[in-house]
Design an enzyme around this catalytic site. Structure first.
Site, mmCIF file in Angstrom:
data_model
loop_
_atom_site.group_PDB
_atom_site.id
_atom_site.type_symbol
_atom_site.label_atom_id
_atom_site.label_comp_id
_atom_site.label_asym_id
_atom_site.label_seq_id
_atom_site.Cartn_x
_atom_site.Cartn_y
_atom_site.Cartn_z
ATOM 1 N N TRP A 164 -12.502 12.128 7.836
ATOM 2 C CA TRP A 164 -11.112 11.748 8.109
ATOM 3 C C TRP A 164 -10.815 10.373 7.557
ATOM 4 O O TRP A 164 -11.573 9.469 7.592
ATOM 5 C CB TRP A 164 -10.827 11.767 9.614
ATOM 6 C CG TRP A 164 -9.398 11.379 9.869
ATOM 7 C CD1 TRP A 164 -8.282 12.143 9.692
ATOM 8 C CD2 TRP A 164 -8.925 10.088 10.294
ATOM 9 N NE1 TRP A 164 -7.154 11.438 9.968
ATOM 10 C CE2 TRP A 164 -7.523 10.158 10.344
ATOM 11 C CE3 TRP A 164 -9.564 8.887 10.603
ATOM 12 C CZ2 TRP A 164 -6.714 9.070 10.712
ATOM 13 C CZ3 TRP A 164 -8.790 7.809 10.984
ATOM 14 C CH2 TRP A 164 -7.375 7.902 11.044
ATOM 15 N N ARG A 169 -13.900 -5.066 2.648
ATOM 16 C CA ARG A 169 -12.834 -4.700 3.580
ATOM 17 C C ARG A 169 -13.173 -4.983 5.043
ATOM 18 O O ARG A 169 -12.419 -4.589 5.929
ATOM 19 C CB ARG A 169 -12.556 -3.184 3.458
ATOM 20 C CG ARG A 169 -11.900 -2.762 2.196
ATOM 21 C CD ARG A 169 -10.423 -3.035 2.219
ATOM 22 N NE ARG A 169 -9.725 -2.236 3.202
ATOM 23 C CZ ARG A 169 -8.763 -2.685 4.004
ATOM 24 N NH1 ARG A 169 -8.401 -3.941 3.979
ATOM 25 N NH2 ARG A 169 -8.163 -1.886 4.851
ATOM 26 N N TYR A 185 -3.217 11.381 6.779
ATOM 27 C CA TYR A 185 -3.362 9.976 7.139
ATOM 28 C C TYR A 185 -2.342 9.087 6.403
ATOM 29 O O TYR A 185 -2.164 9.219 5.194
ATOM 30 C CB TYR A 185 -4.782 9.478 6.800
ATOM 31 C CG TYR A 185 -4.860 7.971 6.853
ATOM 32 C CD1 TYR A 185 -4.988 7.319 8.076
ATOM 33 C CD2 TYR A 185 -4.715 7.202 5.704
ATOM 34 C CE1 TYR A 185 -4.996 5.943 8.150
ATOM 35 C CE2 TYR A 185 -4.723 5.810 5.760
ATOM 36 C CZ TYR A 185 -4.858 5.191 6.993
ATOM 37 O OH TYR A 185 -4.841 3.825 7.064
ATOM 38 N N GLU A 230 -8.851 2.037 -2.244
ATOM 39 C CA GLU A 230 -9.649 1.711 -1.056
ATOM 40 C C GLU A 230 -10.453 2.921 -0.565
ATOM 41 O O GLU A 230 -9.948 4.050 -0.577
ATOM 42 C CB GLU A 230 -8.673 1.251 0.030
ATOM 43 C CG GLU A 230 -9.292 1.047 1.396
ATOM 44 C CD GLU A 230 -8.244 0.635 2.425
ATOM 45 O OE1 GLU A 230 -7.132 0.225 2.032
ATOM 46 O OE2 GLU A 230 -8.538 0.740 3.619
ATOM 47 N N GLU A 289 -14.176 -1.007 5.594
ATOM 48 C CA GLU A 289 -13.565 -1.309 6.898
ATOM 49 C C GLU A 289 -14.404 -0.798 8.064
ATOM 50 O O GLU A 289 -14.295 -1.316 9.166
ATOM 51 C CB GLU A 289 -12.130 -0.769 6.971
ATOM 52 C CG GLU A 289 -12.031 0.743 6.985
ATOM 53 C CD GLU A 289 -10.590 1.237 6.900
ATOM 54 O OE1 GLU A 289 -9.802 0.628 6.157
ATOM 55 O OE2 GLU A 289 -10.271 2.222 7.570
ATOM 56 N N ARG A 314 0.860 -1.181 0.000
ATOM 57 C CA ARG A 314 0.000 0.000 0.000
ATOM 58 C C ARG A 314 0.899 1.235 0.000
ATOM 59 O O ARG A 314 1.849 1.311 0.790
ATOM 60 C CB ARG A 314 -0.896 0.015 1.242
ATOM 61 C CG ARG A 314 -1.967 1.092 1.186
ATOM 62 C CD ARG A 314 -2.780 1.178 2.475
ATOM 63 N NE ARG A 314 -2.133 2.013 3.462
ATOM 64 C CZ ARG A 314 -2.755 2.565 4.528
ATOM 65 N NH1 ARG A 314 -4.054 2.328 4.727
ATOM 66 N NH2 ARG A 314 -2.100 3.307 5.377
ATOM 67 N N ASP A 333 -5.103 3.909 -0.232
ATOM 68 C CA ASP A 333 -6.276 4.153 0.612
ATOM 69 C C ASP A 333 -6.639 5.637 0.549
ATOM 70 O O ASP A 333 -5.879 6.486 1.021
ATOM 71 C CB ASP A 333 -5.937 3.748 2.062
ATOM 72 C CG ASP A 333 -7.156 3.700 2.972
ATOM 73 O OD1 ASP A 333 -8.229 4.202 2.565
ATOM 74 O OD2 ASP A 333 -7.036 3.162 4.094
ATOM 75 N N HIS A 369 -9.189 6.771 2.090
ATOM 76 C CA HIS A 369 -9.686 6.995 3.450
ATOM 77 C C HIS A 369 -10.930 7.881 3.496
ATOM 78 O O HIS A 369 -11.001 8.854 4.253
ATOM 79 C CB HIS A 369 -8.562 7.561 4.336
ATOM 80 C CG HIS A 369 -8.547 6.964 5.715
ATOM 81 N ND1 HIS A 369 -9.099 7.590 6.799
ATOM 82 C CD2 HIS A 369 -8.059 5.792 6.172
ATOM 83 C CE1 HIS A 369 -8.942 6.825 7.871
ATOM 84 N NE2 HIS A 369 -8.330 5.723 7.515
ATOM 85 N N GLU A 384 -4.728 -7.327 4.648
ATOM 86 C CA GLU A 384 -3.950 -6.187 5.142
ATOM 87 C C GLU A 384 -3.172 -6.629 6.386
ATOM 88 O O GLU A 384 -3.697 -7.337 7.239
ATOM 89 C CB GLU A 384 -4.883 -5.029 5.523
ATOM 90 C CG GLU A 384 -4.139 -3.793 5.997
ATOM 91 C CD GLU A 384 -5.075 -2.635 6.355
ATOM 92 O OE1 GLU A 384 -6.207 -2.910 6.780
ATOM 93 O OE2 GLU A 384 -4.657 -1.474 6.196
HETATM 94 O O1 EZ4 Z 1 -7.442 4.304 9.670
HETATM 95 O O2 EZ4 Z 1 -8.000 1.291 11.466
HETATM 96 O O3 EZ4 Z 1 -6.785 0.585 5.857
HETATM 97 N N1 EZ4 Z 1 -6.567 0.884 6.989
HETATM 98 C C1 EZ4 Z 1 -7.055 1.956 7.621
HETATM 99 C C2 EZ4 Z 1 -6.768 2.063 9.101
HETATM 100 C C3 EZ4 Z 1 -7.767 2.946 9.832
HETATM 101 C C4 EZ4 Z 1 -7.729 2.642 11.307
HETATM 102 C C5 EZ4 Z 1 -8.761 3.463 12.083
HETATM 103 O O4 EZ4 Z 1 -8.885 2.973 13.366
HETATM 104 O O5 EZ4 Z 1 -7.713 2.755 7.004
HETATM 105 O O6 EZ4 Z 1 -5.458 2.515 9.296
HETATM 106 CO CO CO Z 2 -8.408 1.881 5.164
#
Ligand code: EZ4
Ligand code: CO
Length: 409
Positions: free
Chosen positions: A409, A290, A159, A243, A269, A147, A217, A219, A346
């Site tokens: 976020w 996920r 992030y 992702e 996720e 990743r 990701d 996010h 992951e």
């Molecule tokens: O930000 O699990 O793909 N992984 C992620 C993680 C999330 C955390 C949040 O608690 O996006 O790192």
């Molecule tokens: Co993620």
């Protein structure tokens, strides 16, 4: 056989973990993971105050029945707190069933469909040379899929970039859930991100060649049309997946993304039941699910999700950050080994301090994870070690745009 104890253990070796320990009248114990990053005590209270008393006297071998009882009798369905608590019970009962049978849980799920689970690791860099070094380090450790997260000019704290200086003053390395009394504020600029990321993937492809599987990701930060634009811009670099390109609470929005790009999509996720995925799967709007066992109600419903997904050639890509404990990780390794439609796993390695509390039989060799062959889930907990690391308040960060607006976020 009867359950005689159900104890909730909250411990913070590096980060907080919530673990359920179920004990039967013959002394067999099972462990389950209910860790909910930044909201750990809510899951612990749900377990301790509302679920544990209901387990006493129950037959630990009735996994499906117990799951249905906890899901339906609570009346207030779904949600991450409820589903993390139910997950912990489900895992603990699978652990116990494996120990009674003398078999690892993957054998109870049908046996191994492969030799091990290909894992992807998290590479990141504030600059291209640093990112390349991080990718090389992961390749040296055996990872065969990577990743890629990158700093972005114009965004101060982002992030997934391990070395980036954070507003808290700490490095970001392990995970974003920082200890402290308030969430750390990060900043976000969608245009700056969309302008920068494709060039980084071009550079990575030029450096590492066409074959290395690369993931990214987003996010949850983009609108559907922005996600479509990113997916299209990344097509030349042949991603394994993009992702969480949108928050996906609005599943219909993924139709728009899908119409515009052939970059494979992975989502979910933060999802906690199959209903969060219903449109995404039925309309084949994603390529990977996920979910984690920990936030999806355990092994039992996750198995049903991947079986549903299999009919649409959608594969697993279970969430494996450090905020899923070694128990939760083991649960999804057993499932991933058994199912046919495994995609990728992951893997964020837990800290050495975490391993002083949890002893796991899982291995990571040549880029592949394996849950091991101990009866049950193959994870133990040292309760004395756990007691030495009491809960510490921690929050995930949150984002604001440069005009002060709160952003996803
Ligand atoms: O930000 O699990 O793909 N992984 C992620 C993680 C999330 C955390 C949040 O608690 O996006 O790192
Ligand atoms: Co993620």
């Amino acid at each position: 056989m009867k359950i005689v104890r159900a104890d909730t253990i909250v411990a913070s070796p590096t980060r907080n973990f919530v673990t359920l320990k179920v004990t039967t009248d013959d002394g067999t114990t099972g462990l389950g993971d209910a860790t909910l990053n930044g909201r750990e005590l809510a899951a612990a209270a749900y377990l301790q105050d509302h679920v544990a008393p209901l387990l006493i006297g129950k037959d630990p071998q009735r996994i499906e029945d117990t799951w249905q009882f906890l899901y339906r009798s609570g009346y207030w369905r779904r949600g991450p707190v409820t589903m993390a608590a139910i997950a912990a019970v489900d895992m603990a009962l699978w652990d116990i069933k494996g120990k009674i049978a003398g078999l690892p849980v993957y054998q109870l799920l049908g046996g191994a469909s492969r030799t091990g689970l290909r894992a992807y690791g998290h590479a990141s860099g504030a600059t291209l040379p640093e990112l390349f070094d991080s990718i090389r380090t992961h390749l040296d450790r055996g990872y065969t899929a990577i990743r890629v997260q990158t700093a972005v000019p114009g965004i101060t704290a982002l992030y997934g970039v391990a070395s980036q200086p954070q507003p808290s003053g700490e490095r970001y390395d392990y995970e974003p859930g920082g200890r402290g009394s308030v969430p750390v504020e990060e900043d976000w600029d969608t245009d700056a991100y969309l302008r920068h990321v494709p060039g980084v993937f071009e550079a990575v492809r030029n450096e590492f060649g066409p074959a290395l599987p690369l993931l990214h990701d987003a996010h949850h930060r983009l609108t559907p049309i922005q996600a479509a634009k990113l997916g299209k811009a990344l097509e030349p670099y042949n991603l394994f997946w993009l992702e969480d390109c949108t928050p996906a609470e609005n599943q219909d929005g993924l139709r728009l993304v899908r119409q515009h790009t052939v970059t494979p999509l992975a989502i979910g996720e933060v999802f906690n039941t199959v209903w969060d995925y219903q449109t995404l799967i039925r309309e084949q709007l994603i390529d990977y699910v996920r979910a984690s066992a920990t936030h999806f109600g355990g092994i039992t419903p996750l198995r049903k999700l991947v079986d549903y997904a299999a009919q649409y050639q959608i594969k697993s890509g279970f969430h494996g950050p450090t905020d899923v404990s070694p128990v939760g990780l083991a649960a999804q390794l057993h499932l991933g080994l058994a199912i046919h439609n495994f995609g990728i796993q992951e893997y964020m390695e837990h800290s050495s301090l975490t391993h002083t509390v949890f002893q796991s039989a899982a291995t990571f060799v040549d880029g592949q994870l394996h849950p091991g062959d101990q009866p049950g889930l193959g994870v133990g907990i040292d309760e004395e070690a756990a007691a030495a690391f009491p809960y510490q308040r921690a929050y995930l960060p949150y984002s604001r745009l440069h005009d002060g607006t709160v952003h996803d976020w």
